[in-house]
Design a protein around this motif. Structure first.
Motif: not given
Length: 295
Positions: A1-15
Motif C-alpha cells: 500500500m502507498n502511504l505517500l504519493e507525489f504526483r508530478n508535483v511542482g512548487r516555487g517561491f517568488g517565481g
C-alpha cells in the motif's frame, strides 16, 4: 500500500521553482532517505507532506488523502520532528507530554514512560531550560509515542553530538522494527543515511535525480576517471548511464549508473578509446561528485 504519493508535483517561491515534476510513492514499512544540497527542496517536500504548503502543480496524497483538505485526520497518523521545530518554551516537559497525550488517541503510555527513562528527561523542567539535545529527545518522544504509521524526520538530529545523534536514530529504527512504521527522513550525514535507509531519493536542481534502493546504489554506481586530453565532458554526458561529469586536474570524474566491474569496458567501448579507470563509489563520495560538479 502507498502511504505517500507525489504526483508530478511542482512548487516555487517568488517565481523561482524549487521542485518540478516530482513523482514517487512510499509504501508501508519503507525507510526512505532524502538527500540534496541546502536549498534543494527537501524541507519543501516534507512541508507538502505535512500540509504546511500546497503544491503549485500536481498533487500530494498521504494515506490516500489530501493533507491540506484533511489536516487533522492525516496528522494524527504522522509523527514529525524537524531541526527548527520549537516546543512551547514555557511548558514543563510533563506538560508537553500531557498535551500530546490529549491530541493523539493512540498514545502509548508505556512507550512514553520507557523513553522518558531512557533519555532521563526531567519532567518538571521547562522546555526553555533544556539543552538542545534534551529538547530534540522530547520532540522525538512526542513524535513516536502515539505509534505513528508514518514518521517524518527533517534533519532532526542537526547540531547534536555523534553519540546523541546515534541514540536518536537508533530509537527511530527500533520504532520501525517494532511496529512496521514507515520513515521518511532527510539528513546531511551520509553515515546516518546508510545506517537507516533502505531507499534513497536525491533532489537536485528541482528534479528527482536518483530514486533507488541503497543496495542498488552501492553495487550499481561507480566513478570513472577519464583522461581530459582525449575526451570532452560533452562526450561523457552523451552516454546513457552518465549522471554527471566534473573536471579534476588532468582527468574527468564521471559518475555512471553502471556496476564497477563492467564500467571500464562499457565506457571504453562507447568512447572508442582506452585509459579509463573505474572504482566503486561510497555514498558520501557519490553525493559530493553529483551535487558539486563543475563541468
Amino acid at each position: 500500500m502507498n502511504l505517500l504519493e507525489f504526483r508530478n508535483v511542482g512548487r516555487g517561491f517568488g517565481g523561482t521553482a524549487v521542485l518540478a515534476d516530482i513523482a514517487f510513492a512510499v509504501t508501508t514499512g519503507e525507510v526512505v532517505g532524502l538527500l540534496g544540497r541546502n536549498g534543494a527542496g527537501k524541507t519543501t517536500l516534507i512541508n507538502l507532506v505535512m500540509g504546511m504548503l500546497a503544491p503549485d502543480s500536481g498533487s500530494v496524497r498521504v494515506f490516500g488523502q489530501d493533507p491540506r483538505v484533511e489536516p487533522v485526520a492525516v496528522r494524527r497518523r504522522i509523527g514529525y520532528v524537524a531541526e527548527d521545530q520549537e516546543l512551547p518554551p514555557f511548558l514543563k516537559v510533563g506538560e508537553v507530554l500531557a498535551l500530546h497525550r490529549r491530541l493523539f488517541p493512540g498514545w502509548d503510555e508505556a512507550a512514553a514512560d520507557e523513553l522518558c527513562g531512557r533519555f532521563a528527561l526531567p519532567l518538571g523542567r521547562r522546555v526553555s531550560d533544556l539543552s538542545r539535545g534534551q529538547a530534540r529527545q522530547v520532540a522525538l518522544l512526542c513524535a513516536v509515542s502515539h505509534r505513528p504509521e508514518l514518521l517524518i524526520l527533517d534533519e532532526p538530529a542537526g547540531g547534536l553530538d555523534p553519540a546523541a545523534r546515534r541514540e536518536f536514530l537508533e530509537t527511530s529504527i527500533r520504532l520501525l522494527n517494532e511496529t512496521g512504521s514507515t520513515i521518511l527522513f532527510s539528513s546531511h550525514h551520509m553515515g546516518d543515511v546508510e545506517r537507516m535507509a533502505s531507499r534513497l531519493i536525491m533532489i537536485h536542481e528541482t528534479k528527482k535525480w536518483i530514486d533507488s534502493a541503497l543496495d542498488e546504489i552501492r553495487d550499481g554506481y561507480c566513478l570513472a576517471l577519464v583522461p581530459a586530453d582525449s575526451t570532452t565532458p560533452e562526450e561523457l554526458l552523451a552516454l546513457d548511464a552518465c549522471l554527471c561529469v566534473r573536471r579534476r586536474g588532468q582527468a574527468l570524474h564521471a559518475v555512471f549508473a553502471v556496476a564497477p566491474a563492467a564500467c571500464q569496458t562499457t565506457v571504453e567501448r562507447a568512447l572508442g578509446r582506452g585509459g579509463v579507470r573505474c572504482r566503486p563509489l561510497p555514498l558520501e563520495d557519490m553525493f559530493i561528485e553529483l551535487v558539486g560538479r563543475d563541468a
